[in-house]
Motif scaffolding. Sequence first.
Motif, PDB file in Angstrom:
ATOM      1  N   ILE A  61      13.035   1.670  -2.694  1.00 37.55           N
ATOM      2  CA  ILE A  61      12.657   3.065  -2.946  1.00 37.55           C
ATOM      3  C   ILE A  61      12.265   3.700  -1.613  1.00 37.55           C
ATOM      4  CG2 ILE A  61      11.050   4.615  -4.118  1.00 37.55           C
ATOM      5  CD1 ILE A  61      13.036   3.129  -6.004  1.00 37.55           C
ATOM      6  N   THR A  62      12.964   4.772  -1.247  1.00 39.42           N
ATOM      7  CA  THR A  62      12.675   5.442   0.039  1.00 39.42           C
ATOM      8  C   THR A  62      12.057   6.832  -0.179  1.00 39.42           C
ATOM      9  OG1 THR A  62      14.939   6.306  -0.020  1.00 39.42           O
ATOM     10  CG2 THR A  62      14.571   4.274   1.237  1.00 39.42           C
ATOM     11  N   ALA A  63      11.992   7.266  -1.420  1.00 37.98           N
ATOM     12  CA  ALA A  63      11.407   8.592  -1.708  1.00 37.98           C
ATOM     13  C   ALA A  63       9.913   8.580  -1.385  1.00 37.98           C
ATOM     14  CB  ALA A  63      11.608   8.926  -3.191  1.00 37.98           C
ATOM     15  N   PRO A  64       9.323   9.767  -1.125  1.00 37.04           N
ATOM     16  CA  PRO A  64       7.881   9.825  -0.862  1.00 37.04           C
ATOM     17  C   PRO A  64       7.081   9.327  -2.064  1.00 37.04           C
ATOM     18  CG  PRO A  64       8.927  11.938  -0.370  1.00 37.04           C
ATOM     19  CD  PRO A  64       9.956  11.096  -1.070  1.00 37.04           C
ATOM     20  N   ILE A  65       5.952   8.660  -1.751  1.00 33.83           N
ATOM     21  CA  ILE A  65       5.059   8.162  -2.808  1.00 33.83           C
ATOM     22  C   ILE A  65       3.744   8.940  -2.728  1.00 33.83           C
ATOM     23  CG2 ILE A  65       3.828   6.150  -3.746  1.00 33.83           C
ATOM     24  CD1 ILE A  65       6.676   5.489  -3.905  1.00 33.83           C
ATOM     25  N   ASP A  66       3.389   9.532  -3.845  1.00 37.46           N
ATOM     26  CA  ASP A  66       2.202  10.403  -3.936  1.00 37.46           C
ATOM     27  C   ASP A  66       1.123   9.617  -4.680  1.00 37.46           C
ATOM     28  OD1 ASP A  66       1.710  13.165  -6.301  1.00 37.46           O
ATOM     29  OD2 ASP A  66       0.447  12.557  -4.587  1.00 37.46           O
ATOM     30  N   VAL A  67       0.216   8.984  -3.919  1.00 33.56           N
ATOM     31  CA  VAL A  67      -0.776   8.086  -4.527  1.00 33.56           C
ATOM     32  C   VAL A  67      -2.019   8.871  -4.945  1.00 33.56           C
ATOM     33  CG1 VAL A  67      -2.293   6.102  -4.099  1.00 33.56           C
ATOM     34  CG2 VAL A  67       0.054   6.097  -3.230  1.00 33.56           C
ATOM     35  N   HIS A  68      -2.298   8.819  -6.233  1.00 28.97           N
ATOM     36  CA  HIS A  68      -3.458   9.520  -6.803  1.00 28.97           C
ATOM     37  C   HIS A  68      -4.511   8.456  -7.103  1.00 28.97           C
ATOM     38  CE1 HIS A  68      -5.142  11.808 -10.583  1.00 28.97           C
ATOM     39  NE2 HIS A  68      -6.043  11.659  -9.623  1.00 28.97           N
ATOM     40  N   LEU A  69      -5.538   8.380  -6.263  1.00 27.06           N
ATOM     41  CA  LEU A  69      -6.575   7.351  -6.414  1.00 27.06           C
ATOM     42  C   LEU A  69      -7.652   7.824  -7.386  1.00 27.06           C
ATOM     43  CD1 LEU A  69      -7.119   6.127  -2.709  1.00 27.06           C
ATOM     44  CD2 LEU A  69      -5.797   5.010  -4.526  1.00 27.06           C
ATOM     45  N   MET A  70      -7.687   7.184  -8.555  1.00 31.86           N
ATOM     46  CA  MET A  70      -8.777   7.406  -9.520  1.00 31.86           C
ATOM     47  C   MET A  70      -9.648   6.156  -9.482  1.00 31.86           C
ATOM     48  SD  MET A  70      -6.445   9.179 -12.456  1.00 31.86           S
ATOM     49  CE  MET A  70      -4.935   8.485 -11.759  1.00 31.86           C
ATOM     50  N   VAL A  71     -10.266   5.967  -8.328  1.00 31.45           N
ATOM     51  CA  VAL A  71     -11.024   4.748  -8.048  1.00 31.45           C
ATOM     52  C   VAL A  71     -12.303   5.138  -7.306  1.00 31.45           C
ATOM     53  CG1 VAL A  71      -8.869   3.436  -7.778  1.00 31.45           C
ATOM     54  CG2 VAL A  71     -10.023   4.325  -5.743  1.00 31.45           C
ATOM     55  N   SER A  72     -13.281   4.237  -7.355  1.00 32.93           N
ATOM     56  CA  SER A  72     -14.489   4.405  -6.545  1.00 32.93           C
ATOM     57  C   SER A  72     -15.027   3.020  -6.208  1.00 32.93           C
ATOM     58  CB  SER A  72     -15.553   5.182  -7.350  1.00 32.93           C
ATOM     59  OG  SER A  72     -16.728   5.323  -6.572  1.00 32.93           O
ATOM     60  N   PRO A  73     -15.339   2.735  -4.924  1.00 34.88           N
ATOM     61  CA  PRO A  73     -15.140   3.575  -3.748  1.00 34.88           C
ATOM     62  C   PRO A  73     -13.664   3.701  -3.380  1.00 34.88           C
ATOM     63  CG  PRO A  73     -15.881   1.401  -3.088  1.00 34.88           C
ATOM     64  CD  PRO A  73     -15.891   1.412  -4.587  1.00 34.88           C
ATOM     65  N   VAL A  74     -13.370   4.561  -2.406  1.00 33.49           N
ATOM     66  CA  VAL A  74     -11.950   4.875  -2.113  1.00 33.49           C
ATOM     67  C   VAL A  74     -11.443   4.247  -0.812  1.00 33.49           C
ATOM     68  CG1 VAL A  74     -11.994   7.057  -3.384  1.00 33.49           C
ATOM     69  CG2 VAL A  74     -12.514   7.075  -0.942  1.00 33.49           C
ATOM     70  N   ASP A  75     -12.308   4.040   0.199  1.00 31.79           N
ATOM     71  CA  ASP A  75     -11.793   3.754   1.548  1.00 31.79           C
ATOM     72  C   ASP A  75     -10.959   2.480   1.646  1.00 31.79           C
ATOM     73  OD1 ASP A  75     -14.473   5.258   3.582  1.00 31.79           O
ATOM     74  OD2 ASP A  75     -12.967   6.098   2.230  1.00 31.79           O
ATOM     75  N   ASP A  76     -11.377   1.414   0.981  1.00 31.89           N
ATOM     76  CA  ASP A  76     -10.575   0.166   1.067  1.00 31.89           C
ATOM     77  C   ASP A  76      -9.165   0.378   0.508  1.00 31.89           C
ATOM     78  OD1 ASP A  76     -13.156  -2.360   0.439  1.00 31.89           O
ATOM     79  OD2 ASP A  76     -12.576  -1.163   2.213  1.00 31.89           O
ATOM     80  N   LEU A  77      -9.097   1.109  -0.627  1.00 29.90           N
ATOM     81  CA  LEU A  77      -7.767   1.313  -1.242  1.00 29.90           C
ATOM     82  C   LEU A  77      -6.937   2.302  -0.439  1.00 29.90           C
ATOM     83  CD1 LEU A  77      -8.596   0.999  -5.021  1.00 29.90           C
ATOM     84  CD2 LEU A  77      -7.148  -0.482  -3.655  1.00 29.90           C
ATOM     85  N   ILE A  78      -7.598   3.220   0.273  1.00 28.69           N
ATOM     86  CA  ILE A  78      -6.852   4.094   1.184  1.00 28.69           C
ATOM     87  C   ILE A  78      -6.122   3.219   2.205  1.00 28.69           C
ATOM     88  CG2 ILE A  78      -7.135   5.688   3.130  1.00 28.69           C
ATOM     89  CD1 ILE A  78      -9.330   7.104   1.467  1.00 28.69           C
ATOM     90  N   GLN A  79      -6.849   2.270   2.781  1.00 29.84           N
ATOM     91  CA  GLN A  79      -6.242   1.369   3.783  1.00 29.84           C
ATOM     92  C   GLN A  79      -5.071   0.599   3.174  1.00 29.84           C
ATOM     93  OE1 GLN A  79      -7.640   0.582   6.972  1.00 29.84           O
ATOM     94  NE2 GLN A  79      -9.841   1.039   6.878  1.00 29.84           N
ATOM     95  N   GLN A  80      -5.286   0.050   1.974  1.00 28.07           N
ATOM     96  CA  GLN A  80      -4.254  -0.801   1.354  1.00 28.07           C
ATOM     97  C   GLN A  80      -2.992  -0.009   1.008  1.00 28.07           C
ATOM     98  OE1 GLN A  80      -5.787  -3.231  -1.909  1.00 28.07           O
ATOM     99  NE2 GLN A  80      -7.791  -3.353  -0.881  1.00 28.07           N
TER     100      GLN A  80
END
Length: 221
Positions: A61-80
């Motif tokens: 898949i080469t299309a853009p991926i729009d990640v919607h984080l419904m998580v807390s905290p957020v920073d670790d998952l931002i990195q991942q």
Amino acid sequence: MNNDWIAPSILSADFARLGQEVDDVLSAGADIIHFDVMDNHYVPNLTFGAPICQALKNYGITAPIDVHLMVSPVDDLIQQFAAAGATYITFHPEASSHVDRSLQLIRSLGCKAGLVLNPATPLSVLDYTLPYVDMVLLMSVNPGYGGQSFIPHTLDKITQTRRRIQQVDAHIRLEVDGGIKVDNIAAIKHAGADTFVAGSAIFNQPDYAAVIAAMRKQLAC
Ligand code: DX5
Ligand code: ZN
């Protein structure tokens, strides 16, 4: 205003055939893939993590991926998710202890940054952040599930947000998420949106190309 993007939410896709589903919806005319990440903590539901995003990239898949984080905290998952190939990463300001720092983190990792406003979240969260985002995502349902009904007062919020974007940077995308169907997408566009998340409206249909074409026809009105 930006050109219109249709963003199918894979929350409503067949997870057992996810790569094929994403391929099919992109072949059917979708612009960007909306990736609903839920942790059963910030929202009462659990979905998938960065390995699934990586798996889709490995699948081709080469299309853009729009990640919607419904998580807390957020920073670790931002990195991942940045490491797994996300294009946009959006998060709920209520879920971050330091919103400005989380926005900077997303951009420092080479992704585009965005904030997600729940139906009851006031536009004041944009007061000191709008110049630092590439996208504002307005929730037109309460986060956690697909298949809910569009909350009507969102239309006025979209118009107010569009006005604020025009004053800062017209290139900031205005995405709306939740309950978008063929029969309401034109009103959502006319209110000021340019990016349209649709999960059940697309994946619950047998013919993805037909429903996306019907949405495009409405957007051209
Ligand atoms: C809800 C998610 C939405 C949802 C949209 O928490 O953020 O993206 O999957 O699904 P529909 O289009 O079915 O309302
Ligand atoms: Zn979403």
